[in-house]
Design an enzyme around this catalytic site. Structure first.
Site, PDB file in Angstrom:
ATOM      1  N   GLY A 104      -4.893   9.962  -4.665  1.00 60.13           N
ATOM      2  CA  GLY A 104      -4.994  11.243  -5.344  1.00 60.13           C
ATOM      3  C   GLY A 104      -5.657  12.308  -4.480  1.00 60.13           C
ATOM      4  O   GLY A 104      -5.365  13.502  -4.620  1.00 60.13           O
ATOM      5  N   GLU A 127      -1.840   3.484  -2.960  1.00 55.71           N
ATOM      6  CA  GLU A 127      -1.700   3.007  -4.347  1.00 55.71           C
ATOM      7  C   GLU A 127      -0.958   1.684  -4.447  1.00 55.71           C
ATOM      8  O   GLU A 127      -1.257   0.845  -5.301  1.00 55.71           O
ATOM      9  CB  GLU A 127      -0.979   4.060  -5.195  1.00 55.71           C
ATOM     10  CG  GLU A 127      -1.819   5.264  -5.569  1.00 55.71           C
ATOM     11  CD  GLU A 127      -1.871   6.344  -4.504  1.00 55.71           C
ATOM     12  OE1 GLU A 127      -1.445   6.087  -3.352  1.00 55.71           O
ATOM     13  OE2 GLU A 127      -2.346   7.445  -4.821  1.00 55.71           O
TER      14      GLU A 127
END
Ligand SMILES: NC(=O)c1ccc[n+]([C@@H]2O[C@H](COP(=O)([O-])OP(=O)(O)OC[C@H]3O[C@@H](n4cnc5c(N)ncnc54)[C@H](O)[C@@H]3O)[C@@H](O)[C@H]2O)c1
Length: 701
Positions: A104, A127
Site C-alpha cells: 500500500g 502482497e
C-alpha cells in the site's frame, strides 16, 4: 494514536510537506489514513497552496497496509479512496520516497503525480507473499507506469526493486543524491511553473499498448512466473488483475482488482500465510524476559570448525558486514573449508546473483586461522566441530579460558545436551545453542536453545545477532533434537516403516510433495547423504533396516550416484530404481512383513500426523513457548508449505478430534506406541479446541 500524531504537515513556500510518522514502518492504519486525508483535503481547500511533497520519516516511506486490519471491517477512508482523492486533486503531489515503499505504501506513491526516490529506496508489491494482491490500485497503475512485463514480474513474485532500476523502468521520475526533500520541492516547483494539469497515472495508456495489441502476451509472460508458485490462488489472481488493467477501462479494472482481493483475503492460503507473518515476529519473544533486558554489542564473530556448518555460518556473518574468524584444528581442514567458502560464493557469482567485487568484500571479512588466541577477539563465539560431546566440552573449556568476559558462547550442536556443554565452562550464563540449518548461509531458521542457566541478555543477544544476519530466530528448550529435528525424526521413522509395509520411496515422496513440501524425505535423504545417519545408528546400536541395507550396498545418496534413487552422472534428478525395489522387498521378506498396497491418503497422514503429535509433546514439556513457534520452525527450516501455515496451525484446521482418531487408529492397527495421541492433543480434542487456544508459556529450564 491520533491522526495529528502520525502525520506531520508543514507549510513551505506555499506548498505542504506531508510527513508520515507512524513508527516503526509507517503502516497505513486508520490514524495515518485519516491524517493523510485531512492533509489532502486542506490542499484541495486552500487555494493559496500550490501542491505538496509526501514523504516518510525513518527508513520507510511506508511498508503498506496495517495487516492486523485484514479480515476485519475497516474504517474510512480506505486506502483506495484516499489514493483516488489524491490522484484527482488537480494540484501536484510529489512522492519523495525516502526508504522502503512496499505494498500500500507503493500504491500511495503510484497515486502521486510525480515520484522521486533516495538512492537507498526500495519499491515493491509483496502482497502475494501473504496470499493477496495489491488491492489499492497497484495492479492497475503499476503496468501503466512500467509496462505489463515488469509489472507482472513485480506483482507475481513480490520481489522489490531498487531506486536505480525504478528510474530505468519509469517507476520514479528521478533519483536524488543528497537532499531528497529539497529535490522533491524543486520537482514540484518545476511542475507548478509549467502550469499543466498534474498527470494522473490512471490516464497513462502508452505502456499498455504492447499487451493490447497481442492477446497472448500476458499468458506468455505469466507462465514461467506462475510455474514457480505451484498453482497457488494469489499469483494467479495477480495475473488476472493485471489482465484487467489491459482489457478493461480503468474504473472497471479497479473493480475487478477489489473483487479478486476480496476472494483472496478469505482464502485459507492467505490466512495461513498471515498466521506465519505474525508467528515469525512472536517466536523470539519470551514471556518471562524482563522488559529492560538489552542485547550485548556484537561487532566481531569467531566460528570454530571450518566444515559444512562452520563455513556457512561464517558466510552468514560476512554477508551482513560482520568480520569473522574461523578456527580449525589444522591447516588442511582450514584450507579445505576456506576453499569451499570461496567456491560457494563463486557459484552465486556465476549465477549472476552476486557481483564479483561484492564477493571479494565478503571474503575479505572472513579470516581463517589455527591460532586459538583469536578467541579473545569474538563478541560471539560459535562452535561447529564434530558432533561429539567430549570434543565439544574440551573446546568449551578452551573457549572459557580465552574468550573475553561477556562474549556470547554458542554451540551449533544438533543433538547434544547444551547444559552439559555449558557445564564445561565457568560461565554457563553466557552459553546457549545457536542451531543453524544446512546450508547455513541460505536457510533462514535459527533455533536458539535456552539452557537452564542461560541469561536473558545472552538470549536477547543471540536473537539480535540472528536478525542482523537475516535469520528467523525461534527460541526453544533443551531436548534431543530440539523442536525441528525431534519432530522430523517421527516422520523419518514412519517413512522407513512405510517402505517395509509396502510403499516405495517414490510413493512416499510424491505424497509429501503433493502436500506442498519442495522435496520428499527420501529425495532429501539422498541429498544430505545416507551414511551420516548410518554411522550414528551403528554407534548407538540402533537400526533402520532399509537405509542400513542401502548403505551396506554402497548407496550413500547423490554423492555416490545412488541411494533411495539412482542418479545420472551430473544430474540431481532422482530416478526410481528397480534395484532399490528389490532391496526393499527382500528386507520386508527377511523381517517377515507381508507387504500390502498403501493409499496416498495413509501415506500423507503418517507423514504429517505423527509430527503434530510430537509437536504436542514438545508443548507439554514446555520445549516450545507457543504452537505458532513450531509452525515458524517448520516453515523456515524444513520447507513446510507456508500456505498451510505450519504443522500446528494445519492441525487446528483439520481438527484435533480427527487427528487424534487417526493416530489412535494407526497406533492400534500398526501396533506402534509412538503413534499414541499425546495427552495434550487428546485433552484439546475432547474440549473441542485447537493448539491456538493455548496460552504462551515460558520454556522449561
Ligand atoms: N550438517 C548439518 O546438516 C548440520 C546441521 C545443524 C547442525 N549441525 C552440527 O554442526 C556441527 C558441525 O557439523 P558439520 O556438518 O559442519 O561437520 P563437518 O564435519 O563438516 O565439520 C566439522 C569441522 O570441525 C573441525 N574440527 C573438528 N575437531 C576440531 C577441533 N578440535 N578444533 C577445531 N576444529 C575442529 C573439523 O576439522 C571440520 O572442519 C555438528 O555439531 C553438527 O551436529 C550440522
Amino acid at each position: 494514536m491520533t491522526s495529528a500524531n502520525v502525520v506531520k504537515v508543514t507549510e513551505r513556500d506555499g506548498a505542504l510537506l506531508i510527513e508520515m510518522d507512524n513508527p516503526p514502518v509507517n503502516a497505513l492504519g486508520i490514524a495515518l489514513r485519516r491524517g493523510l486525508m485531512a492533509a489532502f483535503e486542506r490542499l484541495a481547500r486552500e487555494s493559496a497552496l500550490k501542491g505538496a511533497v509526501l514523504t516518510g520519516t525513518g527508513r520507510f516511506f511506508s511498508a503498506g497496509a496495517d495487516i492486523s486490519e485484514f479480515g476485519k471491517t475497516r474504517e474510512n477512508p480506505l486506502l483506495p479512496e484516499l489514493i483516488a482523492f489524491l490522484e484527482d486533486l488537480g494540484k501536484p503531489v510529489v512522492a519523495a520516497i525516502n526508504g522502503q515503499a512496499l505494498g500500500g505504501g507503493l500504491e500511495l506513491a503510484l497515486g502521486c503525480h510525480y515520484r522521486i526516490a533516495a538512492p537507498a529506496a526500495r519499491m515493491g508489491l509483496p502482497e502475494v507473499k501473504l496470499g493477496l494482491l495489491p488491492g489499492a490500485g497497484g495492479t492497475q497503475r503499476l503496468p501503466r507506469l512500467i509496462g505489463v512485463e515488469r509489472a507482472l514480474a513485480m506483482i507475481v513474485t513480490g520481489e522489490p526493486i531498487d531506486a536505480a532500476e525504478a528510474k530505468t523502468l519509469g517507476l520514479v521520475d528521478d533519483v536524488a543524491e543528497g537532499d531528497l526533500i529539497g529535490a522533491a520541492f524543486r520537482l514540484l516547483e518545476g511542475a507548478v511553473a509549467r502550469g499543466v494539469r498534474p498527470p494522473r497515472t490512471r490516464d497513462r495508456e502508452e505502456k499498455l499498448a504492447a499487451a493490447r495489441a497481442d492477446s497472448g502476451l500476458i499468458d506468455r509472460i505469466a507462465e514461467p512466473l506462475l510455474k514457480r508458485q505451484r498453482g497457488l490462488p494469489a499469483p494467479r489472481a495477480c495475473v488476472e488483475a493485471v489482465r484487467a488493467a489491459v482489457t478493461l477501462p480503468f474504473e472497471e479494472g479497479l473493480k475487478r482488482e477489489v473483487e479478486l482481493f476480496a476472494q483472496l483475503v478469505n482464502s485459507p492460503e492467505s490466512k495461513a500465510q498471515r498466521h506465519i507473518f505474525f508467528a515469525e515476529r512472536e517466536a523470539a519473544k519470551l514471556p518471562d524476559m524482563p522488559a529492560d533486558v538489552r542485547p550485548r554489542e556484537v561487532n566481531k564473530a569467531v566460528v570454530i570448525g571450518a566444515g559444512t556448518m562452520g563455513g556457512g555460518i561464517a558466510m552468514s556473518f560476512a554477508n551482513f558486514g560482520i568480520p569473522v574468524w574461523i578456527i580449525d584444528q589444522d591447516h588442511e581442514s582450514l584450507d579445505r573449508g576456506l576453499a569451499r567458502i570461496r567456491e560457494n560464493y563463486q557459484i552465486t557469482v556465476s549465477r549472476g546473483s552476486l557481483a564479483a567485487d561484492e564477493m571479494e568484500k565478503r571474503l575479505a571479512r572472513i579470516h581463517g586461522t589455527t591460532d586459538w588466541s583469536v578467541l579473545a577477539e569474538g563478541d560471539v563465539v560459535i562452535e561447529a566441530v564434530f558432533e561429539e560431546l567430549d570434543l565439544k566440552q574440551r573446546i568449551f573449556r578452551m573457549i572459557d579460558e580465552k574468550a573475553r568476559p561477556g562474549a556470547l558462547l554458542a554451540t551449533n550442536t544438533s543433538t547434544l545436551d547444551v547444559n552439559k556443554i555449558a557445564a564445561a565452562t565457568s560461565r554457563p550464563e553466557d552459553v546457549l545453542g545457536m542451531h543453524f540449518f544446512s546450508p547455513a548461509n541460505v536457510m533462514r531458521l535459527l533455533e536458539i536453545v535456552r539452557a537452564s542457566k542461560t541469561s536473558f541478555d545472552a538470549i536477547a543477544t543471540a536473537i539480535a545477532i540472528g536478525r542482523r544476519i537475516g535469520k528467523v530466530p525461534a527460541v526453544v528448550g533443551v531436548c534431543d533434537g530440539f523442536v525441528g529435528n525431534r519432530m522430523l525424526h517421527r516422520r523419518t521413522a514412519q517413512a522407513e516403516r512405510l517402505l517395509l509395509e509396502g510403499a516405495l520411496p517414490q510413493d512416499v515422496d510424491q505424497a509429501v510433495v503433493a502436500f506442498g513440501f519442495p522435496m520428499g524425505p527420501f529425495a532429501m535423504g539422498d541429498l544430505a547423504g545416507l551414511d551420516v545417519g548410518w554411522r550414528i545408528r551403528k554407534a548407538r546400536g540402533t537400526k533402520a533396516p532399509i537405509s542400513d541395507a542401502l548403505c551396506e550396498a554402497g548407496r550413500f545418496g547423490q554423492k555416490t550416484g545412488a541411494g533411495y534413487y539412482r542418479y545420472e552422472k551430473g544430474s540431481r534428478t532422482p530416478i526410481p530404481d528397480p534395484e532399490v525395489e528389490r532391496i526393499i522387498i527382500e528386507t520386508s521378506k527377511r523381517l517377515g512383513i507381508t507387504r500390502r498396497p498403501i493409499s496416498a491418503e495413509e501415506i500423507t497422514e503418517r507423514m504429517i500426523y505423527p509430527m503434530i503429535n510430537e509437536g504436542a509433546r514438545i508443548l507439554e514439556e514446555r520445549i516450545a513457548m507457543r504452537a505458532s513457534d513450531i509452525d515458524v520452525i517448520w516453515v523456515y527450516g524444513y520447507g513446510w508449505p507456508v500456505w498451510r501455515g505450519g504443522p500446528m496451525y494445519y492441525a487446528d484446521q483439520v481438527g484435533l478430534g480427527q487427528i487424534e482418531a487417526r493416530l489412535k487408529h494407526y497406533a492400534e492397527t500398526l501396533n506402534d506406541e509412538t503413534l499414541r495421541p499425546a495427552a495434550l492433543l487428546s485433552r484439546l480434542a475432547a474440549e473441542g479446541k485447537g493448539f491456538s487456544s493455548l496460552p504462551v508459556q515460558p520454556i522449561a529450564i
